[in-house]
Motif scaffolding. Sequence first.
Motif, PDB file in Angstrom:
ATOM      1  N   SER A 194       0.836  -1.204   0.000  1.00 56.08           N
ATOM      2  CA  SER A 194       0.000   0.000   0.000  1.00 56.08           C
ATOM      3  C   SER A 194       0.868   1.250   0.000  1.00 56.08           C
ATOM      4  O   SER A 194       0.599   2.205  -0.738  1.00 56.08           O
ATOM      5  CB  SER A 194      -0.930   0.018   1.214  1.00 56.08           C
TER       6      SER A 194
ATOM      7  N   LEU B 286      -4.586  -0.797  -0.206  1.00 54.00           N
ATOM      8  CA  LEU B 286      -5.137  -2.142  -0.408  1.00 54.00           C
ATOM      9  C   LEU B 286      -6.094  -2.530   0.710  1.00 54.00           C
ATOM     10  O   LEU B 286      -7.099  -3.197   0.456  1.00 54.00           O
ATOM     11  CB  LEU B 286      -3.998  -3.154  -0.530  1.00 54.00           C
TER      12      LEU B 286
ATOM     13  N   LYS C 290     -10.847   0.396  -5.819  1.00 54.50           N
ATOM     14  CA  LYS C 290      -9.444   0.732  -6.030  1.00 54.50           C
ATOM     15  C   LYS C 290      -9.407   1.880  -7.023  1.00 54.50           C
ATOM     16  O   LYS C 290     -10.392   2.144  -7.712  1.00 54.50           O
ATOM     17  CB  LYS C 290      -8.668  -0.448  -6.622  1.00 54.50           C
TER      18      LYS C 290
END
Length: 176
Positions: free
Chosen positions: A150, A157, A166
Amino acid sequence: MPVKTWDIWVRFTHWSIAGIVAWNLFGPTDQAHRVLGYVAAGLVASRIVWGFIGTTNARFAAWWPGRSHLTAYIRSLAAGEPQQHLSHNPLGGLMALTLWLLILALAVSGWLMRVNAFWGEDWPQDLHTCLSTALQVCVCAHILAAIVMSVWTRENLIGAMLTGFKRDLGDQDTSR
């Protein structure tokens, strides 16, 4: 622009299994431990079925960690430019499969400990303990990888697994 990635069933099974695993790793080993272990195995089984019939990003076809995909992904990591994936990256997919197999094996070994044929035998308990340790290691690696990736890729994430969204990768998506 955010893109819907994880459907409600993927997120529900993920967080339900995570909660059950945490409870069973650190809580008492009582009747609730056994029941929750079987519930976790049932959720894993349902997620495996969803991997064949579910939404696009939930399907194994979107993220199956084949050798060529794993090799390309590991090379991208070594080069310092990790490939972006809308679904799981190949190592994340491999970890998901490993976690699921461990949870299913724990359910079977837990059941074996209660079968009369193995009364007095130590190996079912020893197997269950080894699988539990392996699961703990994999869970820690999974959480650490989600945090590191991340930060590295600037893609939340963990947030994506909470919200289902996302960021749009456009032509950067290297998944199948």
